[in-house]
Design a protein around this motif. Structure first.
Motif, mmCIF file in Angstrom:
data_model
loop_
_atom_site.group_PDB
_atom_site.id
_atom_site.type_symbol
_atom_site.label_atom_id
_atom_site.label_comp_id
_atom_site.label_asym_id
_atom_site.label_seq_id
_atom_site.Cartn_x
_atom_site.Cartn_y
_atom_site.Cartn_z
ATOM 1 N N SER A 105 3.522 -8.547 0.726
ATOM 2 C CA SER A 105 4.240 -9.328 1.742
ATOM 3 C C SER A 105 3.995 -10.817 1.553
ATOM 4 N N ASP A 106 4.859 -11.619 2.125
ATOM 5 C CA ASP A 106 4.666 -13.070 2.095
ATOM 6 C C ASP A 106 3.323 -13.432 2.716
ATOM 7 N N GLU A 107 2.930 -12.717 3.756
ATOM 8 C CA GLU A 107 1.658 -12.977 4.426
ATOM 9 C C GLU A 107 0.472 -12.674 3.504
ATOM 10 N N GLU A 108 0.568 -11.588 2.721
ATOM 11 C CA GLU A 108 -0.508 -11.259 1.776
ATOM 12 C C GLU A 108 -0.619 -12.322 0.694
ATOM 13 N N TRP A 109 0.518 -12.765 0.164
ATOM 14 C CA TRP A 109 0.488 -13.823 -0.846
ATOM 15 C C TRP A 109 -0.123 -15.097 -0.280
ATOM 16 N N ALA A 110 0.303 -15.477 0.911
ATOM 17 C CA ALA A 110 -0.175 -16.718 1.516
ATOM 18 C C ALA A 110 -1.665 -16.670 1.828
ATOM 19 N N ALA A 111 -2.177 -15.490 2.178
ATOM 20 C CA ALA A 111 -3.587 -15.363 2.557
ATOM 21 C C ALA A 111 -4.520 -15.170 1.360
#
Length: 134
Positions: A105-111
């Protein structure tokens, strides 16, 4: 937390799954190939990686010490993963290209924390002075 991710090249000829823990860290470096590819990798042991399809579509590029197989799809040119052997990092390894993970997810990439390596100067254990372009 470690989980199985699925990935592929752009045309879909090369498909893989890998057990990765993005929260434990990812890597970018300024060595000649990673800089030109803008490769963003997550390390895995070979036994946690499975090539589902596309072995026959992979082309191999090696240079310098020949310690890494910089594999790419011969149809679309995407580097979905690299594999090799470097004693200093624990021997056999696989680096999955995060940009090729289909179910992250975009959230996993960002984190995902990013560790920068100064590969250009063979100073792998330290970050280069400037990382914003990586």
């Amino acid at each position: 937390m470690s989980r199985v991710y699925h990935g592929s090249c752009h045309c879909g000829a090369v498909r893989f799954e890998a057990e990765l823990d993005l929260a434990s860290g990812t890597g970018r470096c300024n060595c000649s190939i990673c800089r030109k590819l803008r490769f963003w990798g997550a390390m895995a042991k070979p036994d946690t990686f499975r090539l589902i399809s596309g072995e026959d579509a992979l082309a191999d590029y090696q240079f310098n010490t020949q310690s890494t197989h910089n594999l790419f799809c011969r149809h679309c040119g995407v580097h979905s993963f690299h594999r090799g052997y470097v004693e200093q990092i624990g021997g056999a390894f696989l680096s999955a290209n995060l940009a090729c993970l289909d179910d992250a997810s975009d959230e996993e990439w960002a984190a995902a924390p990013v560790r920068y390596s100064d590969g250009r100067d063979n100073n792998w254990w330290n970050a280069p002075a400037i990382t914003s372009y990586l």
